[in-house]
Scaffold this active site. Structure first.
Site, PDB file in Angstrom:
ATOM      1  N   TRP A 185       0.946  -1.301   0.017  1.00 55.88           N
ATOM      2  CA  TRP A 185       0.037  -0.276  -0.070  1.00 55.88           C
ATOM      3  C   TRP A 185       1.026   1.223   0.038  1.00 55.88           C
ATOM      4  O   TRP A 185       1.713   1.530   0.943  1.00 55.88           O
ATOM      5  CB  TRP A 185      -0.882  -0.089   1.182  1.00 55.88           C
ATOM      6  N   ASP A 266      -1.045  -5.987   9.051  1.00 54.29           N
ATOM      7  CA  ASP A 266      -1.905  -4.937   8.887  1.00 54.29           C
ATOM      8  C   ASP A 266      -3.252  -5.735   8.120  1.00 54.29           C
ATOM      9  O   ASP A 266      -3.059  -6.474   7.058  1.00 54.29           O
ATOM     10  CB  ASP A 266      -1.333  -4.239   7.429  1.00 54.29           C
ATOM     11  N   LYS A 302     -13.251  -0.733   5.334  1.00 55.50           N
ATOM     12  CA  LYS A 302     -13.761  -1.579   4.056  1.00 55.50           C
ATOM     13  C   LYS A 302     -14.793  -2.598   4.627  1.00 55.50           C
ATOM     14  O   LYS A 302     -15.771  -2.782   4.063  1.00 55.50           O
ATOM     15  CB  LYS A 302     -12.509  -2.139   3.685  1.00 55.50           C
TER      16      LYS A 302
END
Length: 454
Positions: A185, A266, A302
């Site tokens: 990311w 993560d 999300k």
């Protein structure tokens, strides 16, 4: 020895450069995070100095480059082409292309409204009830270290806030570097650099063959210095969408243990990736069962659709209850001067859902619905490209998982897609499958075919 970012200060430093859309940031100069220079040429920002000078205090502030993702959206918004498509932003959209609020979230909001709750500060560690539910959600209700009190956590400003806090804690306790997958990311790199860590990369993705570069991944882990911190994505790797199998995760766990590394996970897509929260959390739970002491950051943007609420958690697995409490105290030490304490509303929504069996079941079904829609778009996009007679192999689109498809398109092809067909994605060819709908999937496929067959 390498200097931490900001250690060397020079007059009129250039602004930090945001990470490019490829998800791999250019190196930040050490000066880029500096404040005013400390040598004799530094400007005095006092009112008296400003009045004594023809220049104002902000004269030397240059315009920073736009963020790649935000800039993409701004360009899309200015485009008046009727069939334009934005597949650059990582936020779920329904099949009508509109933002989607989970029905269970609406129900939780109604419950909270009816309870007439106050808006007092939460503690530094956030809402305790939320943290407890978040930990059980990801580690599992049968997790032994959780029942033994060896897992401690805090609420954070989504995943981003948790990453920054833990980066600062690592730096303050002797870590000078962190290893991240290549690619990762885009925001991972500036977050850790701004926390004072040198960011190094390990092999993860085979760009030529559009698949996991597992052999080199393992080889790179075995070259890492003992005790180093390694960042890993629990599921739905961003940007590639290519995850290791559970058997490969077992090999990764063994290699990490051999080197005595600190695993830092993560977790941004639990439940959203496959539609099964337990399956998505399997790599983390494997590492815990294998006896790793580790750290984890969670985001609820999300999977719960709470993008603007900034709901997250940061937790650690320790060897004892006493050790867990000590580490948690250090997390709080870094939170207090950063943002003092986290917001409450989003955390209350998540807690309300996860503590109610019926709402939890509804969440699981709704999350599965989002995942299934994205997977169906993967099948249709790949199928249409193959039907058009594309000379490329697009099987990786359906092998990948989660919100993104790492298309394999070049920068020139991405720019042609935007300029000729008004389809906006990041320059590394990452497509947000959440922006692909039954109404635009054929147009997207036809446009990709056009720019990749030239």
């Amino acid at each position: 020895p390498r200097a931490a970012p900001g250690a060397q200060k020079k007059p009129r430093p250039p602004p930090p450069t945001p990470p490019p859309a490829s998800g791999i940031s250019r190196s930040f100069a050490a000066e880029s995070s500096a404040t005013a220079p400390s040598n004799g040429s530094s400007r005095n920002f006092s009112t008296a100095a400003a009045e004594a000078s023809d220049d104002g205090p902000w004269t030397d502030f240059p315009m920073a480059p736009p963020d790649p993702i935000i800039g993409l959206t701004e360009a899309y918004n200015k485009d008046d082409f009727p069939m334009k498509v934005n597949v650059g932003v990582g936020a779920y959209r329904c099949d009508e292309g509109m933002p989607f609020v989970l029905p269970c979230v609406r129900k939780a909001e109604a419950i909270l409204q009816a309870n007439h709750l106050d808006h007092e500060y939460s503690g530094i560690a956030g809402c305790v009830e939320f943290v407890n539910h978040a930990l059980e959600f990801v580690y599992g209700p049968d997790c032994k270290p959780l029942h033994e009190g060896r897992i401690a956590g805090v609420q954070t400003l989504s995943g981003t806030g948790g990453l920054r806090v833990f980066g600062e804690v690592l730096k303050s306790f002797g870590h000078t570097e962190i290893y991240v997958p290549n690619p990762t990311w885009g925001n991972h790199i500036p977050i850790f650099r701004n926390a004072g860590l040198e960011v190094k990369k390990y092999a993860y993705y085979d760009f030529e063959n559009s698949e996991l570069d597992f052999a080199n991944l393992i080889a790179d882990i075995r070259k890492m210095p003992e005790g180093a911190c390694i960042l890993m994505h629990v599921c739905a790797h961003n940007p590639t969408g290519m995850d290791p199998t559970i058997e490969q995760w077992k090999e990764i766990s063994d290699a990490v243990k051999e080197r005595g590394l600190l695993p830092f996970f993560d977790c941004a897509y639990q439940g959203f990736a496959s539609g099964d929260a337990r399956k998505d959390a399997a790599p983390l739970r494997l590492f815990v069962e294998e006896g790793h002491n580790l750290a984890l950051v969670q985001s609820f943007s999300k999977n719960f659709g709470l993008y603007g609420q900034r709901v997250g958690a940061l937790s650690i697995v320790a060897k004892s209850v006493e050790e867990a409490k000590r580490v948690q105290s250090q997390l709080k030490v870094h939170i207090r001067p950063s943002y003092s304490n986290p917001p409450r509303h989003g955390a209350r929504i998540v807690s309300t859902i996860l503590k109610d069996d019926q709402l939890t079941e509804e969440f699981i079904e709704e999350c599965k619905g989002m995942a299934n829609r994205i997977n169906s778009m993967r099948l249709r996009l790949r199928g249409k490209l193959e039907d058009l007679g594309s000379s490329r192999d697009w099987t990786h689109i359906t092998k990948q998982i989660g919100m993104f498809a790492f298309s394999g398109m070049s920068k020139d092809e991405v720019e042609a897609l935007r300029d000729k067909h008004h389809i906006y994605c990041t320059l590394d060819g990452r497509i947000s499958m959440a922006g692909v709908t039954s109404k635009n999937v054929d147009y997207i496929a036809e446009s990709i075919y056009d720019v990749t067959e030239k």
